[in-house]
Design a protein around this motif. Sequence first.
Motif, PDB file in Angstrom:
ATOM      1  N   GLY A  64       0.810  -1.216   0.000  1.00 44.11           N
ATOM      2  CA  GLY A  64       0.000   0.000   0.000  1.00 44.11           C
ATOM      3  C   GLY A  64       0.839   1.260   0.000  1.00 44.11           C
ATOM      4  N   THR A  65       2.124   1.132   0.352  1.00 40.47           N
ATOM      5  CA  THR A  65       3.000   2.308   0.419  1.00 40.47           C
ATOM      6  C   THR A  65       4.026   2.311  -0.714  1.00 40.47           C
ATOM      7  OG1 THR A  65       4.734   1.286   1.809  1.00 40.47           O
ATOM      8  CG2 THR A  65       2.813   2.220   2.942  1.00 40.47           C
ATOM      9  N   ILE A  66       3.884   1.408  -1.685  1.00 43.25           N
ATOM     10  CA  ILE A  66       4.924   1.205  -2.696  1.00 43.25           C
ATOM     11  C   ILE A  66       4.540   1.825  -4.044  1.00 43.25           C
ATOM     12  CG2 ILE A  66       6.390  -0.538  -3.806  1.00 43.25           C
ATOM     13  CD1 ILE A  66       5.570  -2.420  -1.454  1.00 43.25           C
ATOM     14  N   GLY A  67       3.254   1.902  -4.352  1.00 44.82           N
ATOM     15  CA  GLY A  67       2.775   2.504  -5.586  1.00 44.82           C
ATOM     16  C   GLY A  67       2.541   3.996  -5.433  1.00 44.82           C
ATOM     17  N   GLU A  68       1.954   4.590  -6.462  1.00 38.86           N
ATOM     18  CA  GLU A  68       1.615   6.018  -6.398  1.00 38.86           C
ATOM     19  C   GLU A  68       0.598   6.272  -5.298  1.00 38.86           C
ATOM     20  OE1 GLU A  68       1.920   9.961  -7.202  1.00 38.86           O
ATOM     21  OE2 GLU A  68       3.083   8.399  -8.228  1.00 38.86           O
ATOM     22  N   LEU A  69      -0.423   5.398  -5.237  1.00 36.94           N
ATOM     23  CA  LEU A  69      -1.432   5.458  -4.183  1.00 36.94           C
ATOM     24  C   LEU A  69      -1.722   4.025  -3.727  1.00 36.94           C
ATOM     25  CD1 LEU A  69      -3.836   8.090  -5.803  1.00 36.94           C
ATOM     26  CD2 LEU A  69      -2.528   8.439  -3.694  1.00 36.94           C
ATOM     27  N   GLY A  70      -2.101   3.887  -2.465  1.00 40.37           N
ATOM     28  CA  GLY A  70      -2.434   2.587  -1.911  1.00 40.37           C
ATOM     29  C   GLY A  70      -3.789   2.628  -1.237  1.00 40.37           C
ATOM     30  N   CYS A  71      -4.567   1.549  -1.392  1.00 40.67           N
ATOM     31  CA  CYS A  71      -5.952   1.524  -0.924  1.00 40.67           C
ATOM     32  C   CYS A  71      -6.180   0.369   0.052  1.00 40.67           C
ATOM     33  CB  CYS A  71      -6.885   1.369  -2.118  1.00 40.67           C
ATOM     34  SG  CYS A  71      -6.636   2.620  -3.395  1.00 40.67           S
ATOM     35  N   PHE A  72      -6.832   0.685   1.164  1.00 40.50           N
ATOM     36  CA  PHE A  72      -7.092  -0.298   2.217  1.00 40.50           C
ATOM     37  C   PHE A  72      -8.587  -0.391   2.499  1.00 40.50           C
ATOM     38  CE2 PHE A  72      -2.799   1.180   2.794  1.00 40.50           C
ATOM     39  CZ  PHE A  72      -2.093   0.044   3.127  1.00 40.50           C
ATOM     40  N   SER A  73      -8.994  -1.530   3.049  1.00 41.58           N
ATOM     41  CA  SER A  73     -10.388  -1.761   3.431  1.00 41.58           C
ATOM     42  C   SER A  73     -10.468  -2.154   4.896  1.00 41.58           C
ATOM     43  CB  SER A  73     -10.988  -2.877   2.572  1.00 41.58           C
ATOM     44  OG  SER A  73     -12.246  -3.291   3.082  1.00 41.58           O
ATOM     45  N   PHE A  74     -11.539  -1.686   5.550  1.00 40.11           N
ATOM     46  CA  PHE A  74     -11.804  -2.066   6.945  1.00 40.11           C
ATOM     47  C   PHE A  74     -13.182  -2.699   7.062  1.00 40.11           C
ATOM     48  CE2 PHE A  74      -9.262   1.989   7.267  1.00 40.11           C
ATOM     49  CZ  PHE A  74      -8.036   1.356   7.389  1.00 40.11           C
ATOM     50  N   ASN A  75     -13.557  -3.471   6.052  1.00 40.53           N
ATOM     51  CA  ASN A  75     -14.801  -4.222   6.106  1.00 40.53           C
ATOM     52  C   ASN A  75     -14.766  -5.170   7.315  1.00 40.53           C
ATOM     53  OD1 ASN A  75     -17.346  -5.028   5.100  1.00 40.53           O
ATOM     54  ND2 ASN A  75     -16.440  -6.768   4.057  1.00 40.53           N
ATOM     55  N   GLY A  76     -15.910  -5.697   7.691  1.00 42.16           N
ATOM     56  CA  GLY A  76     -15.998  -6.513   8.888  1.00 42.16           C
ATOM     57  C   GLY A  76     -15.146  -7.767   8.874  1.00 42.16           C
ATOM     58  N   ASN A  77     -14.708  -8.205   7.692  1.00 46.22           N
ATOM     59  CA  ASN A  77     -13.921  -9.437   7.613  1.00 46.22           C
ATOM     60  C   ASN A  77     -12.421  -9.193   7.484  1.00 46.22           C
ATOM     61  OD1 ASN A  77     -13.757  -8.464   5.000  1.00 46.22           O
ATOM     62  ND2 ASN A  77     -14.590 -10.287   4.024  1.00 46.22           N
ATOM     63  N   LYS A  78     -11.991  -7.935   7.508  1.00 39.95           N
ATOM     64  CA  LYS A  78     -10.585  -7.640   7.286  1.00 39.95           C
ATOM     65  C   LYS A  78      -9.780  -7.757   8.585  1.00 39.95           C
ATOM     66  CE  LYS A  78     -10.753  -6.780   2.883  1.00 39.95           C
ATOM     67  NZ  LYS A  78     -12.165  -6.882   2.533  1.00 39.95           N
ATOM     68  N   LEU A  79      -8.443  -7.584   8.469  1.00 42.53           N
ATOM     69  CA  LEU A  79      -7.561  -7.720   9.633  1.00 42.53           C
ATOM     70  C   LEU A  79      -8.027  -6.839  10.774  1.00 42.53           C
ATOM     71  CD1 LEU A  79      -4.883  -8.870  10.845  1.00 42.53           C
ATOM     72  CD2 LEU A  79      -3.786  -6.779   9.983  1.00 42.53           C
ATOM     73  N   ILE A  80      -8.292  -5.565  10.475  1.00 38.16           N
ATOM     74  CA  ILE A  80      -8.965  -4.683  11.430  1.00 38.16           C
ATOM     75  C   ILE A  80     -10.211  -4.135  10.755  1.00 38.16           C
ATOM     76  CG2 ILE A  80      -6.793  -4.055  12.570  1.00 38.16           C
ATOM     77  CD1 ILE A  80      -7.115  -1.249  11.244  1.00 38.16           C
ATOM     78  N   THR A  81     -11.212  -3.783  11.543  1.00 36.39           N
ATOM     79  CA  THR A  81     -12.471  -3.337  10.962  1.00 36.39           C
ATOM     80  C   THR A  81     -12.965  -2.042  11.588  1.00 36.39           C
ATOM     81  OG1 THR A  81     -14.748  -3.963  10.433  1.00 36.39           O
ATOM     82  CG2 THR A  81     -13.878  -4.709  12.562  1.00 36.39           C
ATOM     83  N   THR A  82     -13.649  -1.250  10.767  1.00 39.57           N
ATOM     84  CA  THR A  82     -14.410  -0.114  11.276  1.00 39.57           C
ATOM     85  C   THR A  82     -15.891  -0.326  10.943  1.00 39.57           C
ATOM     86  OG1 THR A  82     -14.017   1.150   9.227  1.00 39.57           O
ATOM     87  CG2 THR A  82     -12.473   1.484  11.036  1.00 39.57           C
ATOM     88  N   GLY A  83     -16.249  -1.572  10.673  1.00 40.66           N
ATOM     89  CA  GLY A  83     -17.604  -1.899  10.235  1.00 40.66           C
ATOM     90  C   GLY A  83     -17.685  -1.828   8.727  1.00 40.66           C
ATOM     91  N   GLY A  84     -17.359  -0.692   8.191  1.00 39.80           N
ATOM     92  CA  GLY A  84     -17.112  -0.458   6.759  1.00 39.80           C
ATOM     93  C   GLY A  84     -15.831   0.350   6.731  1.00 39.80           C
ATOM     94  N   GLY A  85     -15.652   1.156   5.728  1.00 38.41           N
ATOM     95  CA  GLY A  85     -14.525   2.086   5.760  1.00 38.41           C
ATOM     96  C   GLY A  85     -13.309   1.637   4.983  1.00 38.41           C
ATOM     97  N   GLY A  86     -12.458   2.614   4.685  1.00 36.54           N
ATOM     98  CA  GLY A  86     -11.221   2.352   3.970  1.00 36.54           C
ATOM     99  C   GLY A  86     -10.243   3.487   4.189  1.00 36.54           C
TER     100      GLY A  86
END
Length: 363
Positions: free
Chosen positions: A170-192
């Motif tokens: 996520g820090t290697i390209g021009e931009l990096g995108c993350f998800s915080f869906n309920g099934n991800k490593l960490i969650t905010t319920g939804g979010g990115g």
Amino acid sequence: MSKLIYLDAPVLGELEKKYLCEAVDTGYVSSVGRFVEDFEKRFSDYLGVKKSVSVQSGTAAIHISLYELGIKEGDEVIVPALTFVATANPVVYLGAKPVFVDIDPDTWNIDVDRIEERITERTKAIIPVHLYGNPADMERINDIAKKYGLYVVEDATESLGAKYRGRYTGTIGELGCFSFNGNKLITTGGGGMVVGRSEDRLDHIKYLVNQARDNRPEYYHSEIGFNYRMTNIEAALGIAQMERIDNLLEKKKIFNQIYREELKGPVRFQKEYKNAESSWWLTAVYIDRDIDIPELQKELSKRGIQTRRIFTPLVEFPMYRESRDKYPVSYDIYSNGLCLPSSPLNSEDDIFYVTKTLKEILR
């Protein structure tokens, strides 16, 4: 065994309740409140970047990143054929065309050897996906991008905590995108979240996701904006989750190690590139037997074991339909692959039970 062994359920507890209650008690449950800025700061500190911009989902993160880079109608964007559909959909939101590339049979990430043959004069970007937490070959992808003057937007929605040559995905390209869906490593319920090389770009993205609202005068908007803001209550959940992140990551790696040691023979695992370190968000396996995967899932489900199919190749869907023959590896992995229980809610004994049960069924 009567208990349920979870595929990807989140770990939530008193810490999350504490911060959520604080957000509720202040009355700031929408986009105003201290938690959003605090969460962005903690996320930046974790990744070692100067700035992070929170958004409403991983899909929104990819969309706003492509928008910021000027991807428009008639452009083409390189996308792996085997990934979640949300990698490709934002390309279409902008009127551009996703151009698919088959995957590498060992890592299951985009086959770097086949990227250049798909590049045309209309190609503007590459979206590598770190599938199930396993880093793509970012050095070679960046080299190709530099050669042809393309942007690299990392889909790191599944790979928070993974590293490639010592740098977080996520820090290697021009931009990096993350998800915080309920099934991800960490969650905010939804979010990115969006991170990137240019603070100016990120400042502009921060502006755009708040409906491009200017400070002069009140409710003045100088550009077309988006309502992609993370809420204070989501960010409160995220802060609590950030305090757990090292433990969550460690458990996933331990589970993956158990699977590899106990399932030698009947299955094959994703391989990592040299100098790559997967987060193993999900441990996914290739069943090296003549067996129907849905039937296998039914048998495992009877024993309380949650599983999930590998992503359907994107070219199977009506809006992206292409010949299967062009993507043999993607279809092979899909047809024979399975995601195993990887939630940190499980215990190591649970994972040993999964391996024992899977071996018994495969016999």
